[in-house]
Motif scaffolding. Structure first.
Motif, short mmCIF file in Angstrom:
data_model
loop_
_atom_site.label_atom_id
_atom_site.label_comp_id
_atom_site.label_asym_id
_atom_site.label_seq_id
_atom_site.Cartn_x
_atom_site.Cartn_y
_atom_site.Cartn_z
N ARG A 171 -0.88 5.88 3.54
CA ARG A 171 -2.01 5.17 4.16
C ARG A 171 -2.42 5.79 5.50
O ARG A 171 -1.56 6.29 6.24
CB ARG A 171 -1.68 3.69 4.32
N PHE B 200 -5.41 -4.02 0.15
CA PHE B 200 -5.54 -4.19 1.60
C PHE B 200 -6.07 -5.58 1.98
O PHE B 200 -5.42 -6.30 2.75
CB PHE B 200 -6.44 -3.09 2.19
N ASP C 2 -7.93 0.57 -0.25
CA ASP C 2 -6.89 0.21 -1.22
C ASP C 2 -7.14 -1.23 -1.69
O ASP C 2 -7.37 -2.12 -0.87
CB ASP C 2 -5.51 0.31 -0.54
N MET D 227 -7.08 3.14 4.52
CA MET D 227 -6.28 2.06 3.93
C MET D 227 -7.11 0.88 3.47
O MET D 227 -6.74 0.18 2.53
CB MET D 227 -5.16 1.63 4.87
N LEU E 64 0.85 -1.20 0.00
CA LEU E 64 0.00 0.00 0.00
C LEU E 64 0.88 1.25 0.00
O LEU E 64 1.94 1.24 0.63
CB LEU E 64 -0.89 0.04 1.26
#
Ligand SMILES: Nc1ncnc2c1ncn2[C@@H]1O[C@H](COP(=O)(O)OP(=O)(O)OP(=O)(O)O)[C@@H](O)[C@H]1O
Ligand SMILES: [Mg+2]
Length: 278
Positions: free
Chosen positions: A234, A245, A242, A239, A230
């Motif tokens: 973040r 993730f 993403d 996050m 990531l």
């Protein structure tokens, strides 16, 4: 092996009964390295040897085999170059929170005046939200507050390497989130090199550049090294949007549940508790 790595760990093994061949090593063949400015987290079940490794990196315990080299020098004994936050706080009970932080600051910068030491220490107590409790002694503080003093104390000496042993484990979810974000900002601003033990996979993904996965002992080892892909921007709030993730998170949880070898029921419960906490 990367010759320029800031920290190199080679062939590390620990036995608490080195003269008894019937008792296997807690861990063995532990090799990894950390580059300057890198944040490396380590995850593994309770008892696999994470704190022992961290204490060896700190110079507080000796390895049975192998060695640790930091900045070109073998680690032998404790040093102000390495700031440690212990799994359970290790404050000096007769000193106030402020005095506990000042103690390290004074050793690190003996030329600072008393006022400069105080100001420096207060800045770090403020960072962990404890400026109002600066004059309280450890027995007057909650477990989470004591842990935050320990964090302030380690950060205040601005060590070349921070060694964090589940530093946020005793904190409530709100404080934990705030201090995680603080740590993230400090690390990004200062390029601090960090080695952190955590049981919380989300915390590892938020903070780390790489996650080391440790198998279960005896004879535990670093089974996998997983880069956190990531972007470094973040945050806790963003996050999970993403696309990397959840695959990453599932990979880490799957290791702990299925691949670390016969996880203990208690340890799996710890992981699930952390999932709920997030
Ligand atoms: N002083 C000691 N004497 C004998 N055995 C020890 C000693 N210290 C630790 N051990 C053993 O070494 C193993 C690793 O302990 P360690 O504290 O490093 O585990 P850990 O991975 O940090 O666990 P946790 O996640 O519960 O903190 C454990 O099985 C523990 O019982
Ligand atoms: Mg431990």
């Amino acid at each position: 092996m990367n010759q320029s790595a800031f920290l190199k760990v080679e062939g590390l093994a620990k036995s608490y009964a080195p003269t008894n061949p019937q008792i296997p090593n807690v861990f063995e063949g532990v090799d990894f390295e950390i580059n300057k400015g890198e944040f490396v987290a380590i995850i593994g079940h309770s008892g696999c040897g994470k704190s022992t490794i961290l204490n060896i990196l700190a110079g507080l315990e000796e390895a049975t085999e192998g060695y640790v080299i930091m900045n070109g020098r073998e680690v032998k004994g404790a040093s102000l170059d390495r700031g440690v936050v212990f799994q359970s706080h290790a404050l000096m009970p007769w000193m106030s929170a402020l005095k506990n932080v000042e103690f390290g600051v004074r050793s690190r910068w003996p030329d600072k005046t008393a006022e400069q030491v105080r100001e420096h220490a207060m800045g770090y107590l403020d960072m962990v939200g404890l400026s109002k409790a600066a004059h309280k002694k450890p027995f007057e503080l909650s477990g989470g507050m004591k842990q935050r003093v320990g964090i302030a104390r380690a950060f205040a000496i601005q060590p070349q390497m921070l060694l964090l042993d589940e530093p946020f484990g005793a904190l409530d979810a709100l404080t934990r989130g705030t201090i995680q974000e603080e740590l993230l900002q400090i690390v990004q601003a200062t390029g601090q090199t960090v080695f952190m033990i955590t049981h919380d996979v989300d915390e590892a993904i938020l903070l780390a550049d790489r996650v080391l996965l440790m198998s279960q002992g005896p004879r535990a080892c670093i089974a996998e090294t997983v880069p956190v892909t990531l972007p470094r921007t973040r945050t806790r709030a963003s996050m999970h949007h993403d696309p990397d993730f959840y695959p990453l998170r599932n990979h880490l949880v799957d290791f702990l549940v299925n691949r670390a070898s016969q996880p203990k029921v208690a340890a799996v419960q710890t992981i699930n508790a952390n999932v709920v906490n997030f």
